[in-house]
Design a protein around this motif. Sequence first.
Motif, PDB file in Angstrom:
ATOM      1  N   GLY A 392       0.808  -1.079   0.102  1.00 22.81           N
ATOM      2  CA  GLY A 392      -0.190  -0.109  -0.182  1.00 22.81           C
ATOM      3  C   GLY A 392       0.681   1.496  -0.037  1.00 22.81           C
ATOM      4  O   GLY A 392       0.242   2.344   0.234  1.00 22.81           O
ATOM      5  N   HIS A 393       2.101   1.051  -0.327  1.00 23.23           N
ATOM      6  CA  HIS A 393       2.891   2.412  -0.122  1.00 23.23           C
ATOM      7  C   HIS A 393       2.600   3.353  -1.532  1.00 23.23           C
ATOM      8  O   HIS A 393       2.097   2.670  -2.650  1.00 23.23           O
ATOM      9  CB  HIS A 393       4.263   1.919  -0.479  1.00 23.23           C
ATOM     10  N   ARG A 394       2.818   4.624  -1.455  1.00 23.06           N
ATOM     11  CA  ARG A 394       2.574   5.379  -2.627  1.00 23.06           C
ATOM     12  C   ARG A 394       3.898   5.284  -3.358  1.00 23.06           C
ATOM     13  O   ARG A 394       4.791   4.645  -3.269  1.00 23.06           O
ATOM     14  CB  ARG A 394       2.459   7.042  -1.892  1.00 23.06           C
ATOM     15  N   PRO A 395       3.566   5.963  -4.769  1.00 19.82           N
ATOM     16  CA  PRO A 395       4.555   5.625  -5.767  1.00 19.82           C
ATOM     17  C   PRO A 395       5.877   6.140  -5.321  1.00 19.82           C
ATOM     18  O   PRO A 395       6.945   5.441  -5.614  1.00 19.82           O
ATOM     19  CB  PRO A 395       4.130   6.507  -6.782  1.00 19.82           C
ATOM     20  N   LEU A 399       9.397   3.366  -4.983  1.00 18.88           N
ATOM     21  CA  LEU A 399      10.700   3.317  -5.689  1.00 18.88           C
ATOM     22  C   LEU A 399      11.779   3.919  -4.804  1.00 18.88           C
ATOM     23  O   LEU A 399      12.862   3.179  -4.976  1.00 18.88           O
ATOM     24  CB  LEU A 399      10.592   4.621  -6.868  1.00 18.88           C
ATOM     25  N   SER A 400      11.616   4.546  -3.899  1.00 18.98           N
ATOM     26  CA  SER A 400      12.634   4.761  -2.802  1.00 18.98           C
ATOM     27  C   SER A 400      13.084   3.375  -2.023  1.00 18.98           C
ATOM     28  O   SER A 400      14.278   3.069  -2.062  1.00 18.98           O
ATOM     29  CB  SER A 400      12.211   5.619  -1.620  1.00 18.98           C
ATOM     30  N   GLY A 466      13.618  11.134 -10.470  1.00 22.22           N
ATOM     31  CA  GLY A 466      15.163  10.813  -9.521  1.00 22.22           C
ATOM     32  C   GLY A 466      16.013  10.125 -10.272  1.00 22.22           C
ATOM     33  O   GLY A 466      15.907   9.713 -11.546  1.00 22.22           O
ATOM     34  N   LEU A 467      17.241   9.712  -9.661  1.00 19.39           N
ATOM     35  CA  LEU A 467      18.164   8.963 -10.185  1.00 19.39           C
ATOM     36  C   LEU A 467      17.710   7.464 -10.707  1.00 19.39           C
ATOM     37  O   LEU A 467      16.859   7.060 -10.045  1.00 19.39           O
ATOM     38  CB  LEU A 467      19.503   9.120  -9.467  1.00 19.39           C
ATOM     39  N   PRO A 473      21.241   5.036  -2.511  1.00 17.14           N
ATOM     40  CA  PRO A 473      19.871   4.596  -1.647  1.00 17.14           C
ATOM     41  C   PRO A 473      19.110   5.530  -0.981  1.00 17.14           C
ATOM     42  O   PRO A 473      18.064   5.190  -0.697  1.00 17.14           O
ATOM     43  CB  PRO A 473      20.645   3.744  -0.566  1.00 17.14           C
ATOM     44  N   ASP A 474      19.482   7.113  -0.990  1.00 18.93           N
ATOM     45  CA  ASP A 474      18.882   7.958  -0.029  1.00 18.93           C
ATOM     46  C   ASP A 474      18.029   8.693  -1.305  1.00 18.93           C
ATOM     47  O   ASP A 474      17.612  10.054  -0.944  1.00 18.93           O
ATOM     48  CB  ASP A 474      19.617   8.739   0.762  1.00 18.93           C
TER      49      ASP A 474
END
Length: 707
Positions: A392-395, A399-400, A466-467, A473-474
């Motif tokens: 249920g995580h947001r997009p 990706l993070s 993003g990258l 990783p951050d």
Amino acid sequence: MRTEDVLAAIATGLWRWDNASGIVSLDAEAARLLGLPAEPVRLTEAAVRSRFHPVDWNEIDGVVNLAVAEGTLAEARLRIMDGHGRVIRTVRSRSKPLIRGNDYQLVGTLQEVAEQPPGTASRTPITGDWRRSREAFLLDAGRALAEARSTAEVLRVAASLSMPGFSPDGLAVFGVAGDRLTVIGHHGHSEGDEGPFSSMSLDTDYPAAEVVRTGRAIYLPTPEEYLRRFPMTWPLAQRFGRRSWAFVPLVVAGRTMGAWMAAFKHPVAFTPDERSVLTTVARMLAQALARAGVAESERELSLGLQRTMMPVLGPGIPGIQVAARYVPTGGGLQVGGDWYDMIRLPGGSSRTGGRGPGRIALVIGDVQGHDVRAAGLMGQLRIALRAYASEGHRPDAVLSRASRFLYGITDGDDGDGNGGGPRFATCLYLEVDLETGIVDIARAGHPDPAVRMNDGTVLLRPTAGGLPLGIDPDTDYPTTRLTLDPGETLMICTDGLLETGGHDLDSGWERVRALLESHDGEDLEGLADALVEAVHGPGSHHTTGPLADRREDDIAVLLLSRRPAGRIVEAPRRTLMTIAQAEPERIAEAREQVRQLLHDWSDEDQLDAAVLMVSEMVTNVLVHTDGDALLVAEVACGEKSRRLRVEVSDGSDELPHKRHPGEMASSGRGLVLMEMLADAWGVDPRGEGKAIWFELNEPKSEGGCCG
């Protein structure tokens, strides 16, 4: 009486050739036949070679090598030369190789034979018309076998080969599975005839089994020879009514992978020439079967990869259509890091409080590399993305987490041969609310999505990003929101769809956009096929891009269209994008979005004016406020013509005011330009911030109403 005396009485000489030392021993009669004094002698190989016609020496060299490889007799007709290069006689040589490790000795006889008829003296049996026919046949067979792409094609080619003078009427190709003999294919037999041979132990007293065990060919010129050597399995072969058989090993890279049987209904003596042809064909057949096996394994692996990447949705989802394609275009194993996926998300529509058609996620990505490791990482990353999305995580959070996951499994891999170095992946993750059509997008270094509107207009939707995954990783991944109206089609793809055929992202996008605009947008499966055909089909090779040296890449494309029940009410043509304070370079993207939105606008001057005003409005927000600019541009039908409305909003409460800049001033002309160029304009205060807008009406005589 001694053996030497008996041989001398019938004018037959005895000789021995030691391959290790290069010494040839001749008895008195053999020496006489070579034009030497009639006494036993030991000569070097070079000295003996000088006594033979050079053409015949080259031929006997091949015959001897064949006999050594097969453990059979070497027979040849040789012309003896005197010191002046004249032919003094013709002899027949018959010899048997005695093999000891890697060395061997040839022990044989020489016997004078009658001269050949006039006009044929220069021809030995393997340098005349038969040899030329053999060479032509082998060239044709080699070309046909090299072009075969599957085991079935190889077997069809083998069955169609017409050998010069002794074509077999029955063929069989045997393989090996563990300790059992298998039948890969056969020709000239009835269905089911292969039964007794299809799972035979390699210990069986059968010619093909012995060939596989020993790696040596077996020639059976008569049924009596077959019965004498293989009495246990003779009844299996007897019922076919054949007269001669050749069982030749199929060898690849020094390993015997099976055996080839050629059976004849007429007697065949299996002369050295005929054995040479059979051995050469067997060698080419083995190579062709090995290539076909590798190609079939690659195809099966590629198809398996495609099957694992296909979205598994069960019953169709009401209100949408989906089509997807994956095409491996590179070499090697035809596997790579491209993938796509569709994921059912927990909960229903956000607007209906968890009820309704619900939400889905579309994912497409490309792991760096085109090898088995890239495919393995792709599988791991795909599973991780599914897990994060299903939680249920947001997009942006999906990706993070995926980036940290990929960084974790490749970090520390220094390319020492055990892993191949760190890898990254591009990815596009979209969450689609099927009730409202709202699409939230997070992008990690991947090409932007595109939307085909109801009227055929196609827009590339610029999104914040993003990258690529796995680099940092951050890394944060901002979310972009757009709305997919009923009847519109969303396309996401990997860069292979755009760049295949020597294109860069810009020229490749123009090619794809033209195809999307020319399609009716109804049949998504047909559209997916057309996209792949345009960039990878036969016709694509005649329309290559400017980068001819660009490597072909895998293609993955996914299409989604909202198809609600009932008649589709055509919505206005609209684009929306956010330009952040830290991304002033996206002002150029905003200008391009407006140009694409007005691709069929009739008045070029109005188009240029709209682009200029958009640039001024967005720049004003970035320069005079601390917030981001939200651009919304819409083309809708008025009563008699189309109308363009552009709105740029921001979070600042400070309203713009008209100034009167001097001649040398570098700013302050934005509202002046809008007053001069727009048909209407204004500034609307909002609860949080404001919006500045303008409208342009397309000339009535030129434009038409939407739809």
